[in-house]
Design a protein around this motif. Structure first.
Motif, PDB file in Angstrom:
ATOM      1  N   GLY A  78      19.802  26.712  45.455  1.00 32.28           N
ATOM      2  CA  GLY A  78      19.607  28.007  44.822  1.00 32.28           C
ATOM      3  C   GLY A  78      18.396  28.711  45.411  1.00 32.28           C
ATOM      4  O   GLY A  78      17.510  28.079  45.995  1.00 32.28           O
ATOM      5  N   GLY A  79      18.351  30.015  45.271  1.00 35.12           N
ATOM      6  CA  GLY A  79      17.214  30.791  45.752  1.00 35.12           C
ATOM      7  C   GLY A  79      17.583  31.880  46.739  1.00 35.12           C
ATOM      8  O   GLY A  79      16.731  32.638  47.180  1.00 35.12           O
ATOM      9  N   GLY A  80      18.860  31.998  47.078  1.00 38.15           N
ATOM     10  CA  GLY A  80      19.325  33.093  47.928  1.00 38.15           C
ATOM     11  C   GLY A  80      20.144  34.054  47.076  1.00 38.15           C
ATOM     12  O   GLY A  80      20.956  33.618  46.252  1.00 38.15           O
ATOM     13  N   PHE A  81      19.918  35.347  47.252  1.00 41.71           N
ATOM     14  CA  PHE A  81      20.633  36.326  46.432  1.00 41.71           C
ATOM     15  C   PHE A  81      20.968  37.550  47.281  1.00 41.71           C
ATOM     16  O   PHE A  81      20.111  38.067  48.000  1.00 41.71           O
ATOM     17  CB  PHE A  81      19.782  36.738  45.224  1.00 41.71           C
ATOM     18  N   PRO A  82      22.224  38.046  47.191  1.00 44.07           N
ATOM     19  CA  PRO A  82      22.618  39.224  47.975  1.00 44.07           C
ATOM     20  C   PRO A  82      21.870  40.486  47.537  1.00 44.07           C
ATOM     21  O   PRO A  82      21.528  40.643  46.371  1.00 44.07           O
ATOM     22  CB  PRO A  82      24.106  39.384  47.677  1.00 44.07           C
ATOM     23  N   LEU A  83      21.627  41.356  48.491  1.00 43.63           N
ATOM     24  CA  LEU A  83      21.038  42.673  48.235  1.00 43.63           C
ATOM     25  C   LEU A  83      22.160  43.692  48.321  1.00 43.63           C
ATOM     26  O   LEU A  83      22.902  43.720  49.303  1.00 43.63           O
ATOM     27  CB  LEU A  83      19.971  42.995  49.284  1.00 43.63           C
ATOM     28  N   THR A  84      22.291  44.505  47.284  1.00 46.62           N
ATOM     29  CA  THR A  84      23.353  45.512  47.295  1.00 46.62           C
ATOM     30  C   THR A  84      22.776  46.907  47.112  1.00 46.62           C
ATOM     31  O   THR A  84      21.793  47.108  46.398  1.00 46.62           O
ATOM     32  CB  THR A  84      24.381  45.248  46.179  1.00 46.62           C
ATOM     33  N   LEU A  85      23.407  47.839  47.789  1.00 50.14           N
ATOM     34  CA  LEU A  85      23.123  49.271  47.633  1.00 50.14           C
ATOM     35  C   LEU A  85      24.461  49.971  47.472  1.00 50.14           C
ATOM     36  O   LEU A  85      25.358  49.785  48.299  1.00 50.14           O
ATOM     37  CB  LEU A  85      22.402  49.829  48.863  1.00 50.14           C
ATOM     38  N   GLY A 109      26.909  49.310  45.651  1.00 48.78           N
ATOM     39  CA  GLY A 109      28.017  48.366  45.576  1.00 48.78           C
ATOM     40  C   GLY A 109      28.332  47.624  46.858  1.00 48.78           C
ATOM     41  O   GLY A 109      29.283  46.849  46.900  1.00 48.78           O
ATOM     42  N   GLU A 110      27.562  47.839  47.901  1.00 48.75           N
ATOM     43  CA  GLU A 110      27.807  47.197  49.197  1.00 48.75           C
ATOM     44  C   GLU A 110      26.683  46.202  49.498  1.00 48.75           C
ATOM     45  O   GLU A 110      25.502  46.512  49.318  1.00 48.75           O
ATOM     46  CB  GLU A 110      27.844  48.266  50.301  1.00 48.75           C
ATOM     47  N   VAL A 111      27.059  44.994  49.949  1.00 46.69           N
ATOM     48  CA  VAL A 111      26.053  44.017  50.341  1.00 46.69           C
ATOM     49  C   VAL A 111      25.421  44.484  51.651  1.00 46.69           C
ATOM     50  O   VAL A 111      26.108  44.686  52.652  1.00 46.69           O
ATOM     51  CB  VAL A 111      26.651  42.609  50.496  1.00 46.69           C
ATOM     52  N   TYR A 135      27.820  34.915  53.169  1.00 51.13           N
ATOM     53  CA  TYR A 135      28.890  34.613  52.228  1.00 51.13           C
ATOM     54  C   TYR A 135      28.926  35.557  51.028  1.00 51.13           C
ATOM     55  O   TYR A 135      29.748  35.402  50.132  1.00 51.13           O
ATOM     56  CB  TYR A 135      28.815  33.140  51.808  1.00 51.13           C
ATOM     57  N   ARG A 136      27.998  36.521  50.990  1.00 58.41           N
ATOM     58  CA  ARG A 136      27.998  37.590  49.978  1.00 58.41           C
ATOM     59  C   ARG A 136      27.954  37.048  48.547  1.00 58.41           C
ATOM     60  O   ARG A 136      28.583  37.583  47.644  1.00 58.41           O
ATOM     61  CB  ARG A 136      29.217  38.501  50.128  1.00 58.41           C
ATOM     62  N   THR A 137      27.185  35.985  48.354  1.00 53.45           N
ATOM     63  CA  THR A 137      27.108  35.357  47.038  1.00 53.45           C
ATOM     64  C   THR A 137      25.759  34.669  46.861  1.00 53.45           C
ATOM     65  O   THR A 137      25.117  34.314  47.856  1.00 53.45           O
ATOM     66  CB  THR A 137      28.261  34.338  46.861  1.00 53.45           C
ATOM     67  N   PRO A 138      25.326  34.478  45.627  1.00 56.42           N
ATOM     68  CA  PRO A 138      24.091  33.711  45.416  1.00 56.42           C
ATOM     69  C   PRO A 138      24.276  32.267  45.893  1.00 56.42           C
ATOM     70  O   PRO A 138      25.339  31.666  45.680  1.00 56.42           O
ATOM     71  CB  PRO A 138      23.893  33.758  43.897  1.00 56.42           C
ATOM     72  N   THR A 139      23.268  31.721  46.512  1.00 56.68           N
ATOM     73  CA  THR A 139      23.368  30.343  47.012  1.00 56.68           C
ATOM     74  C   THR A 139      23.426  29.331  45.877  1.00 56.68           C
ATOM     75  O   THR A 139      23.864  28.194  46.084  1.00 56.68           O
ATOM     76  CB  THR A 139      22.196  29.999  47.951  1.00 56.68           C
ATOM     77  N   LEU A 140      23.030  29.719  44.690  1.00 60.74           N
ATOM     78  CA  LEU A 140      23.124  28.834  43.535  1.00 60.74           C
ATOM     79  C   LEU A 140      24.561  28.363  43.333  1.00 60.74           C
ATOM     80  O   LEU A 140      24.798  27.227  42.910  1.00 60.74           O
ATOM     81  CB  LEU A 140      22.613  29.556  42.282  1.00 60.74           C
TER      82      LEU A 140
END
Length: 146
Positions: free
Chosen positions: A109-116, A118-120, A81-86
């Motif tokens: 909460g506790g999931g966070f996207p990784l970006t490089l 500007g891209e997930v 979903y390209r978003t923090p689970t919070l």
């Protein structure tokens, strides 16, 4: 025929999206381990690619068994979903129970996207006995890629 070839090229380009490499996933896991140690806590950390497929996982000493699937689910949710689970958890806390029907979404909460660039490219999921630690550890771990 040219149109079909262009579609194949576009599909191949999508499949070749960047994925965190072994060194990057190692830094992410190390960051979580450091933060959990500083908080005298334990838990699990999962790193997934942008499709939610597991790249790396670590269960730290004395982590509760429930943290295993929780960390993986949080990472997968964040990647898909390209978003923090919070955000899902906050929506649920505000009474939006339809969040529970979102396919493969973990409303914790506790999931966070990784970006490089500007891209997930994936996500990290952290599960500990302390919800606020899950959030801060996943966010700081994701920042190691930037």
């Amino acid at each position: 025929m040219k149109f079909r070839f262009a579609l194949l090229l576009a599909a191949a380009a999508q499949c070749s999206a960047a994925t965190p490499d072994a060194a990057q996933t190692g830094r992410i896991i190390s960051q979580v381990k450091s933060q959990l140690s500083a908080a005298n806590s334990t838990g699990c950390v999962a790193v997934v690619d942008s499709s939610g497929l597991l790249l790396a996982f670590q269960r730290f000493d004395n982590a509760p068994p429930g943290c295993v699937q929780a960390s993986i689910g949080k990472a997968r949710t964040s990647a898909l979903y390209r978003t923090p689970t919070l955000k899902f958890m906050q929506r649920l806390q505000k009474g939006e129970t339809s969040v529970l029907a979102i396919p493969q979404a973990v409303a914790l909460g506790g999931g966070f996207p990784l970006t490089l660039h500007g891209e997930v490219v994936g996500a990290v999921g952290v599960s500990t006995p302390k919800q606020e630690l899950d959030n801060s550890a996943s966010e700081s771990a994701a920042a190691t890629l930037n």
